[in-house]
Design a protein around this motif. Structure first.
Motif, mmCIF file in Angstrom:
data_model
loop_
_atom_site.group_PDB
_atom_site.id
_atom_site.type_symbol
_atom_site.label_atom_id
_atom_site.label_comp_id
_atom_site.label_asym_id
_atom_site.label_seq_id
_atom_site.Cartn_x
_atom_site.Cartn_y
_atom_site.Cartn_z
ATOM 1 N N ILE A 1 0.840 -1.208 0.000
ATOM 2 C CA ILE A 1 0.000 0.000 0.000
ATOM 3 C C ILE A 1 0.869 1.249 0.000
ATOM 4 C CG2 ILE A 1 -1.631 1.339 1.397
ATOM 5 C CD1 ILE A 1 -2.870 -1.304 2.291
ATOM 6 N N SER A 2 1.953 1.252 0.789
ATOM 7 C CA SER A 2 2.848 2.412 0.853
ATOM 8 C C SER A 2 3.527 2.657 -0.486
ATOM 9 C CB SER A 2 3.900 2.199 1.944
ATOM 10 O OG SER A 2 3.293 1.992 3.201
ATOM 11 N N LEU A 3 3.976 1.596 -1.148
ATOM 12 C CA LEU A 3 4.626 1.747 -2.453
ATOM 13 C C LEU A 3 3.665 2.339 -3.482
ATOM 14 C CD1 LEU A 3 6.649 -1.599 -2.740
ATOM 15 C CD2 LEU A 3 7.559 0.687 -2.280
ATOM 16 N N ILE A 4 2.418 1.841 -3.472
ATOM 17 C CA ILE A 4 1.429 2.322 -4.456
ATOM 18 C C ILE A 4 1.085 3.785 -4.211
ATOM 19 C CG2 ILE A 4 -0.952 2.024 -5.266
ATOM 20 C CD1 ILE A 4 -0.615 -0.989 -4.735
ATOM 21 N N TRP A 5 0.985 4.175 -2.944
ATOM 22 C CA TRP A 5 0.612 5.552 -2.623
ATOM 23 C C TRP A 5 1.744 6.543 -2.883
ATOM 24 C CZ3 TRP A 5 -3.741 8.172 -1.276
ATOM 25 C CH2 TRP A 5 -4.888 7.418 -1.007
ATOM 26 N N THR A 6 2.989 6.100 -2.778
ATOM 27 C CA THR A 6 4.107 7.046 -2.825
ATOM 28 C C THR A 6 4.839 7.084 -4.153
ATOM 29 O OG1 THR A 6 5.570 5.335 -1.881
ATOM 30 C CG2 THR A 6 4.512 6.871 -0.349
ATOM 31 N N ASP A 7 4.627 6.108 -5.030
ATOM 32 C CA ASP A 7 5.373 6.068 -6.290
ATOM 33 C C ASP A 7 4.443 6.328 -7.472
ATOM 34 O OD1 ASP A 7 6.870 4.866 -8.696
ATOM 35 O OD2 ASP A 7 8.351 4.731 -7.093
ATOM 36 N N ASN A 8 4.797 7.297 -8.304
ATOM 37 C CA ASN A 8 3.962 7.671 -9.449
ATOM 38 C C ASN A 8 3.880 6.577 -10.503
ATOM 39 O OD1 ASN A 8 3.344 10.221 -8.425
ATOM 40 N ND2 ASN A 8 5.222 11.124 -9.263
ATOM 41 N N ARG A 9 4.870 5.684 -10.550
ATOM 42 C CA ARG A 9 4.851 4.604 -11.540
ATOM 43 C C ARG A 9 3.736 3.602 -11.284
ATOM 44 N NH1 ARG A 9 11.040 2.941 -10.910
ATOM 45 N NH2 ARG A 9 10.521 3.674 -8.807
ATOM 46 N N LEU A 10 3.213 3.601 -10.066
ATOM 47 C CA LEU A 10 2.137 2.661 -9.716
ATOM 48 C C LEU A 10 0.781 3.350 -9.630
ATOM 49 C CD1 LEU A 10 3.959 0.565 -6.952
ATOM 50 C CD2 LEU A 10 3.826 0.134 -9.406
ATOM 51 N N GLN A 11 0.667 4.548 -10.179
ATOM 52 C CA GLN A 11 -0.611 5.266 -10.167
ATOM 53 C C GLN A 11 -1.422 4.911 -11.411
ATOM 54 O OE1 GLN A 11 -1.479 7.104 -7.432
ATOM 55 N NE2 GLN A 11 0.472 6.426 -6.582
ATOM 56 N N THR A 12 -1.789 3.636 -11.521
ATOM 57 C CA THR A 12 -2.592 3.143 -12.640
ATOM 58 C C THR A 12 -3.784 2.369 -12.079
ATOM 59 O OG1 THR A 12 -1.363 1.061 -12.802
ATOM 60 C CG2 THR A 12 -0.516 2.940 -14.078
ATOM 61 N N PRO A 13 -4.817 2.128 -12.902
ATOM 62 C CA PRO A 13 -5.979 1.388 -12.396
ATOM 63 C C PRO A 13 -5.635 0.023 -11.816
ATOM 64 C CG PRO A 13 -6.523 2.449 -14.468
ATOM 65 C CD PRO A 13 -5.059 2.668 -14.248
ATOM 66 N N MET A 14 -4.699 -0.694 -12.443
ATOM 67 C CA MET A 14 -4.357 -2.028 -11.953
ATOM 68 C C MET A 14 -3.838 -1.973 -10.516
ATOM 69 S SD MET A 14 -1.832 -4.921 -13.573
ATOM 70 C CE MET A 14 -0.298 -4.064 -13.222
ATOM 71 N N TYR A 15 -3.000 -1.007 -10.219
ATOM 72 C CA TYR A 15 -2.440 -0.895 -8.875
ATOM 73 C C TYR A 15 -3.408 -0.207 -7.920
ATOM 74 C CZ TYR A 15 1.715 -2.508 -11.194
ATOM 75 O OH TYR A 15 2.594 -3.268 -11.915
ATOM 76 N N PHE A 16 -4.344 0.559 -8.445
ATOM 77 C CA PHE A 16 -5.431 1.073 -7.620
ATOM 78 C C PHE A 16 -6.267 -0.086 -7.090
ATOM 79 C CE2 PHE A 16 -9.985 2.242 -7.520
ATOM 80 C CZ PHE A 16 -9.961 3.163 -6.486
ATOM 81 N N PHE A 17 -6.550 -1.063 -7.953
ATOM 82 C CA PHE A 17 -7.289 -2.253 -7.524
ATOM 83 C C PHE A 17 -6.454 -3.101 -6.564
ATOM 84 C CE2 PHE A 17 -9.576 -1.855 -11.800
ATOM 85 C CZ PHE A 17 -10.640 -1.189 -11.237
ATOM 86 N N LEU A 18 -5.163 -3.232 -6.844
ATOM 87 C CA LEU A 18 -4.288 -3.987 -5.956
ATOM 88 C C LEU A 18 -4.225 -3.338 -4.578
ATOM 89 C CD1 LEU A 18 -2.230 -6.203 -5.374
ATOM 90 C CD2 LEU A 18 -0.477 -4.772 -6.442
ATOM 91 N N ASN A 19 -4.227 -2.015 -4.549
ATOM 92 C CA ASN A 19 -4.221 -1.282 -3.279
ATOM 93 C C ASN A 19 -5.460 -1.616 -2.451
ATOM 94 O OD1 ASN A 19 -3.231 0.714 -1.433
ATOM 95 N ND2 ASN A 19 -4.748 2.125 -2.234
ATOM 96 N N ASN A 20 -6.612 -1.651 -3.095
ATOM 97 C CA ASN A 20 -7.850 -2.006 -2.400
ATOM 98 C C ASN A 20 -7.840 -3.466 -1.951
ATOM 99 O OD1 ASN A 20 -10.180 0.231 -2.576
ATOM 100 N ND2 ASN A 20 -8.881 0.403 -4.384
ATOM 101 N N LEU A 21 -7.306 -4.349 -2.793
ATOM 102 C CA LEU A 21 -7.263 -5.768 -2.441
ATOM 103 C C LEU A 21 -6.397 -6.002 -1.211
ATOM 104 C CD1 LEU A 21 -8.054 -8.685 -3.238
ATOM 105 C CD2 LEU A 21 -5.935 -8.780 -4.575
ATOM 106 N N THR A 22 -5.243 -5.353 -1.140
ATOM 107 C CA THR A 22 -4.374 -5.521 0.027
ATOM 108 C C THR A 22 -5.018 -4.945 1.287
ATOM 109 O OG1 THR A 22 -3.225 -3.484 -0.635
ATOM 110 C CG2 THR A 22 -2.219 -5.558 -1.283
ATOM 111 N N PHE A 23 -5.762 -3.852 1.130
ATOM 112 C CA PHE A 23 -6.474 -3.283 2.282
ATOM 113 C C PHE A 23 -7.528 -4.259 2.789
ATOM 114 C CE2 PHE A 23 -10.169 -0.748 3.782
ATOM 115 C CZ PHE A 23 -9.603 -0.230 4.924
ATOM 116 N N TRP A 24 -8.266 -4.891 1.866
ATOM 117 C CA TRP A 24 -9.269 -5.887 2.264
ATOM 118 C C TRP A 24 -8.616 -7.105 2.894
ATOM 119 C CZ3 TRP A 24 -11.885 -4.759 -2.970
ATOM 120 C CH2 TRP A 24 -12.859 -3.764 -2.800
ATOM 121 N N ASP A 25 -7.435 -7.489 2.406
ATOM 122 C CA ASP A 25 -6.727 -8.611 3.015
ATOM 123 C C ASP A 25 -6.378 -8.325 4.471
ATOM 124 O OD1 ASP A 25 -6.847 -10.189 0.794
ATOM 125 O OD2 ASP A 25 -4.809 -9.789 0.099
#
Length: 334
Positions: free
Chosen positions: A44-68
């Motif tokens: 979650i920290s990597l997705i929030w802080t790195d612009n290379r991961l600011q895409t829909p796929m990683y937005f969904f991955l961010n939500n999935l890890t939060f639900w986990d």
């Protein structure tokens, strides 16, 4: 005979055959839980802080890890407490709430895995329109749709279970699962078991079919890519999701998509603990080790952190040397 009005709390009979190993089991599960939470927080920290991961796929991955994180905490917190406490009690209301959130978050995750496969389908099969189709509004609506889709399918069975008359306070499990609750009821629960199996099958198998259809188109498109490098890149994008999907569906189909919920509860405990603790521990490592972009971002983050830590250590070491030299000079002068 007791009914639900006099049932104040349940007693969780978690692992009666391994009483002498409960401290060891507690330490192992605490380590697994800590690694799971840490791994998901890192992603979650990597997705929030790195612009290379600011895409829909990683937005969904961010939500999935939060639900986990939520899903694991729903069960693991009480499981760890039960391994330490002599009285392994849970209030009746707490038991119903745990049942609801366990199945609610599990249903959300299955729907969400299908949404992620649809995202991969659009990215690989229709890349020119990807940013148009998977815009920020569409991504947000898909996430909200997962929450709304899971709400009614879990609420009704939970209400039914909360209204059952119970003959015993003992629940033969380490959390309030449907099967041991039905086993503790005073009435014939065969019809409720059939309804529970139907709803589980509807959620899991429908999600599985839609995910399979998405991957059928994805694989067909990848096989038509002329360059070997393009095929490899497309496959590497899908491998982490395919791995997580295969593990999740295999374990949950075995546990819940079956006509009878009342047999082999002891074996169900082992399956549940492997699914809840083991599978969710693997998810952050799968997404980090089998995804090239996440590995690249993680590598860069580590490279940024290590020089900072090394510089601080070198500074502290230099200060310590100066202090020791000054002390020695003072001693000699004295």
């Amino acid at each position: 005979m007791r009914n639900q009005t006099s049932m104040i709390e349940f007693t969780l009979v978690s692992f009666p055959s391994v009483q002498e190993l409960q401290i060891l089991l507690f330490l192992i599960l605490l380590l697994v839980y800590t690694l799971t939470i840490t791994g998901n927080i890192v992603i979650i920290s990597l997705i929030w802080t790195d612009n290379r991961l600011q895409t829909p796929m990683y937005f969904f991955l961010n939500n999935l890890t939060f639900w986990d994180i939520l899903f694991t905490t729903t069960i693991a917190s009480k499981l760890l407490a039960c391994l330490l406490e002599e009285k392994k009690n849970i209030p009746f209301a707490g038991c119903v709430i745990q049942t609801y959130f366990y199945f609610f978050l599990g249903t959300v995750e299955f729907i969400f895995l299908e949404v992620m496969s649809f995202d991969l389908y659009v990215a690989i099969c229709n890349p020119l329109c990807y940013t148009i189709i998977m815009n920020s509004r569409a991504c947000l609506l898909l996430v909200l749709g997962c929450w709304e889709g899971a709400f009614p399918s879990v609420l009704c069975p939970t209400i039914v279970v909360s209204r059952l008359p119970y003959c015993t306070e003992e629940i033969s499990h380490f959390f309030c699962d449907i099967a041991p609750l039905l086993q503790a009821a005073c009435i014939d629960t065969h019809f409720i078991e059939m309804i529970s199996c139907f709803l589980s099958s509807l959620v899991v198998l429908t999600s599985l079919v839609l995910t399979t259809v998405s991957y059928t188109y994805i694989i067909s498109t990848i096989l038509h890519i002329p360059s070997a490098q393009g095929c490899q890149k497309a496959f590497s994008t899908c491998t982490s999701h395919i791995t997580v999907v295969s593990i999740a569906y295999r374990s949950n189909i075995f546990m819940y998509v079956r006509p009878s919920q009342s047999h082999s509860l002891e074996f169900d405990k082992v399956t549940a603990i492997l699914t809840i603790m083991g599978t969710l521990l693997l998810n952050p490592f799968i997404y980090s080790l089998r995804n090239e972009k996440v590995k690249e971002v993680l590598r860069d983050a580590v490279n940024k952190i290590l020089p900072f830590c090394t510089g601080n250590l070198e500074s502290l070491f230099a200060k310590n040397v100066i202090f020791n030299s000054w002390t020695q000079c003072g001693v000699r002068h004295a």
